[in-house]
Design a protein around this motif. Structure first.
Motif: not given
Length: 246
Positions: A145-163
């Motif tokens: 999160l610190d180095s690239q500014g985001y992480v992607e998290l899996p979701s049970d309901y749709m495509e991964p969340y971009h956080v």
């Protein structure tokens, strides 16, 4: 086709509004959801049949509004909510907040307490950027999160969340479970026990934390986060009727 208005921040917000008797029922959708979701459309049809005023809209970066989801954060969507309430409604409102929209409804209640006649939440997710995302991040994810500014998290309901890092940092400035939360109107909270996105513990924490003389939490066995089967939709109707006193 939706209508549009522009916020003070220059965001173009899409909405559908139904005229009718007040208070205006305002549907506040969840993260990466939009105003065409089952609950929003069903509640609009119900309100029309009742002759009641109703508003649904898309936050920026959602649905047909301007912007991209990846650039947004809780504070942006709070600004959008305030703009929709201030520009598109008059008099009392009854927010119906689903998931992230539940957090938005609590922020709205804090910002415009005199406008709220009652509140309904569905799988409300207050403070989830801190208590869900950040608390669940590994050290490697925090570093990413610190180095690239985001992480992607899996979701049970749709495509991964971009956080994004911005979403986490902004979320910390909009937390509602760390400071007094006055809700001086009827509140009805609905929560499914099979919800894998928001836990019953979150619902109980909100119930315990809020300062409200007329607040009820209904736990629905085996209901999931969507909370949109016929039984659940009927419960949403009943909760809105309850806070409206009809």
């Amino acid at each position: 086709m939706p209508n549009y208005f522009e916020t003070a921040e220059g965001r173009r917000i899409a909405y559908h509004k139904t005229e009718g008797a007040g208070p205006t029922i305002v549907f506040l959708g969840g993260l990466k959801s939009d105003m065409e979701g089952t609950k929003a459309v069903h509640l609009e049809a119900w309100a029309k049949a009742q002759g009641r005023a109703f508003l649904r809209f898309d936050y920026s970066g959602h649905g047909e509004s301007s912007g991209t989801f990846e650039e947004g954060c809780i504070g942006d969507w709070h600004q959008d909510t305030l703009a929709a309430i201030d520009n598109l409604t008059t008099g009392p409102v009854v927010p119906v907040g689903s998931s992230m929209g539940g957090w938005q409804s609590l922020l709205l209640a804090r910002a415009r307490p005199n406008r709220i006649a009652g509140l309904v939440t569905i799988a409300a997710a207050p403070d989830f950027t801190e208590d869900g995302y950040w608390a669940g991040f590994s050290e490697a994810q925090k570093a990413l999160l610190d180095s690239q500014g985001y992480v992607e998290l899996p979701s049970d309901y749709m495509e991964p969340y971009h956080v994004s890092k911005r979403m986490i940092e902004d979320g910390r400035t909009h937390l509602v479970l760390r400071t007094p939360l006055a809700l001086p109107f009827p509140v009805r909270c609905l929560q499914g026990t099979a919800d894998t996105a928001v836990s019953t513990e979150t619902a109980l924490r909100l119930l315990d934390h809020a300062d409200c003389e007329d607040m009820r939490l209904t736990l629905v066995k085996d209901a999931d986060h969507r909370f949109s089967d016929p039984r659940c939709l009927a419960m949403i109707e009943a909760a809105v009727s309850d806070v409206l006193g009809i």
